[in-house]
Design a protein around this motif. Structure first.
Motif, short mmCIF file in Angstrom:
data_model
loop_
_atom_site.label_atom_id
_atom_site.label_comp_id
_atom_site.label_asym_id
_atom_site.label_seq_id
_atom_site.Cartn_x
_atom_site.Cartn_y
_atom_site.Cartn_z
N ASP A 37 -11.66 66.11 20.04
CA ASP A 37 -12.55 65.15 19.37
C ASP A 37 -11.76 63.90 19.03
O ASP A 37 -10.52 63.89 19.12
N GLU A 38 -12.48 62.86 18.63
CA GLU A 38 -11.82 61.58 18.31
C GLU A 38 -12.31 61.05 16.96
O GLU A 38 -13.31 61.50 16.43
N ALA A 39 -11.59 60.09 16.46
CA ALA A 39 -11.98 59.37 15.25
C ALA A 39 -11.65 57.90 15.43
O ALA A 39 -10.59 57.55 15.96
N GLY A 40 -12.58 57.03 15.03
CA GLY A 40 -12.27 55.61 15.01
C GLY A 40 -12.73 54.81 16.20
O GLY A 40 -12.13 53.78 16.51
N ARG A 41 -13.81 55.22 16.85
CA ARG A 41 -14.30 54.40 17.96
C ARG A 41 -14.96 53.12 17.46
O ARG A 41 -14.91 52.09 18.12
N VAL A 48 -7.82 54.07 17.93
CA VAL A 48 -8.70 55.23 18.08
C VAL A 48 -7.75 56.42 18.23
O VAL A 48 -6.75 56.34 18.93
N VAL A 49 -8.07 57.50 17.53
CA VAL A 49 -7.19 58.67 17.47
C VAL A 49 -7.96 59.90 17.95
O VAL A 49 -9.11 60.10 17.57
N SER A 95 -3.79 52.20 20.77
CA SER A 95 -3.63 51.07 19.86
C SER A 95 -4.75 50.05 20.00
O SER A 95 -5.48 50.05 21.01
N PRO A 96 -4.88 49.14 19.04
CA PRO A 96 -5.86 48.05 19.17
C PRO A 96 -5.63 47.23 20.44
O PRO A 96 -6.60 46.83 21.10
#
Length: 226
Positions: A37-41, A48-49, A95-96
């Motif tokens: 799963d991811e966080a921060g889209r 994004v992690v 990264s951004p």
């Protein structure tokens, strides 16, 4: 009638056992299940992690759920439980700058691949063997991840259905939140510790007042900075 602490824990054990049974069926009875799963889209700044995790239902980790449904304090406790009691776990970060370079979807996939590879490496280092024939990757959402050379299944709302995805969700969310809190120490004028980079009214006003730093995703700010 109010449940006692012991009754709540027992009810949670029953809930979690049901989740593992559901995961077993969703995974087509595979013995080795990687949850991703991811966080921060969606935020305007920060990475994004992605998280990836392999759980053993014999190692009890209670209160697993969609990370967004758990308080920050409780997430931190569960995070430590996952790190200490999972069979293996991995984190991937885009990264951004990478988000701006290849877009948020591809950056998310890249972070997920890295998380999976890091988890798989830890699993091997701990003496386990991920036999491809009996392994599946369960990915939260409605899409699988290009480039993961293993059988995959996308699970809509998987972070609330499958314990391994729930654990991955918590790994990703806590890792990213901790990074955002550190960013806030460097750039307190943006209030990042509070909104974690999302486009709140206060955050957008701060961007317009103070400009941007290198933690921002410029591709997300086109309408804000025009």
């Amino acid at each position: 009638m109010t449940m006692t602490k012991e009754e709540r824990v027992e009810a949670e054990r029953i809930r979690l056992a049901g989740m593992f049974e559901d995961q077993y069926e969703i995974a087509d009875r595979a013995q080795i299940v990687f949850g991703v799963d991811e966080a921060g889209r969606g935020p305007l700044c920060g990475p994004v992690v992605a998280g990836c995790c392999i759980l053993d239902k014999g190692r009890e980790i209670l209160w697993l759920n969609d990370s967004k449904k758990i308080s920050e304090k409780k997430r931190e406790l569960i995070y430590e439980d996952v790190v200490n009691n999972s069979l293996a776990y991995g984190i991937g970060i885009a990264s951004p700058e990478r988000i701006d370079e290849i877009n948020i979807l591809n950056a998310t996939y890249e972070a997920m691949r890295d998380a999976y590879e890091n988890c798989r490496r830890m699993y091997a280092e701990r003496g386990y063997n991920a036999d491809e024939a009996d392994t599946v990757v369960l990915v939260d959402g409605n899409k699988t991840v290009p480039g993961i050379m293993c059988r995959q299944t996308a699970v809509v709302k998987g972070d609330a259905k499958c314990p391994s995805i729930s654990a991955a969700s918590i790994l990703a969310k806590v890792t990213r939140d901790r990074m955002m809190i550190e960013y806030d120490k460097e750039h307190p004028e943006y209030g990042i510790a509070k909104h974690k980079g999302y486009g709140t009214k206060e955050h957008i006003e701060a961007i317009r007042k103070y400009g941007v730093t290198d933690i921002y995703r410029m591709s997300f700010l086109k309408n804000i900075l025009k």
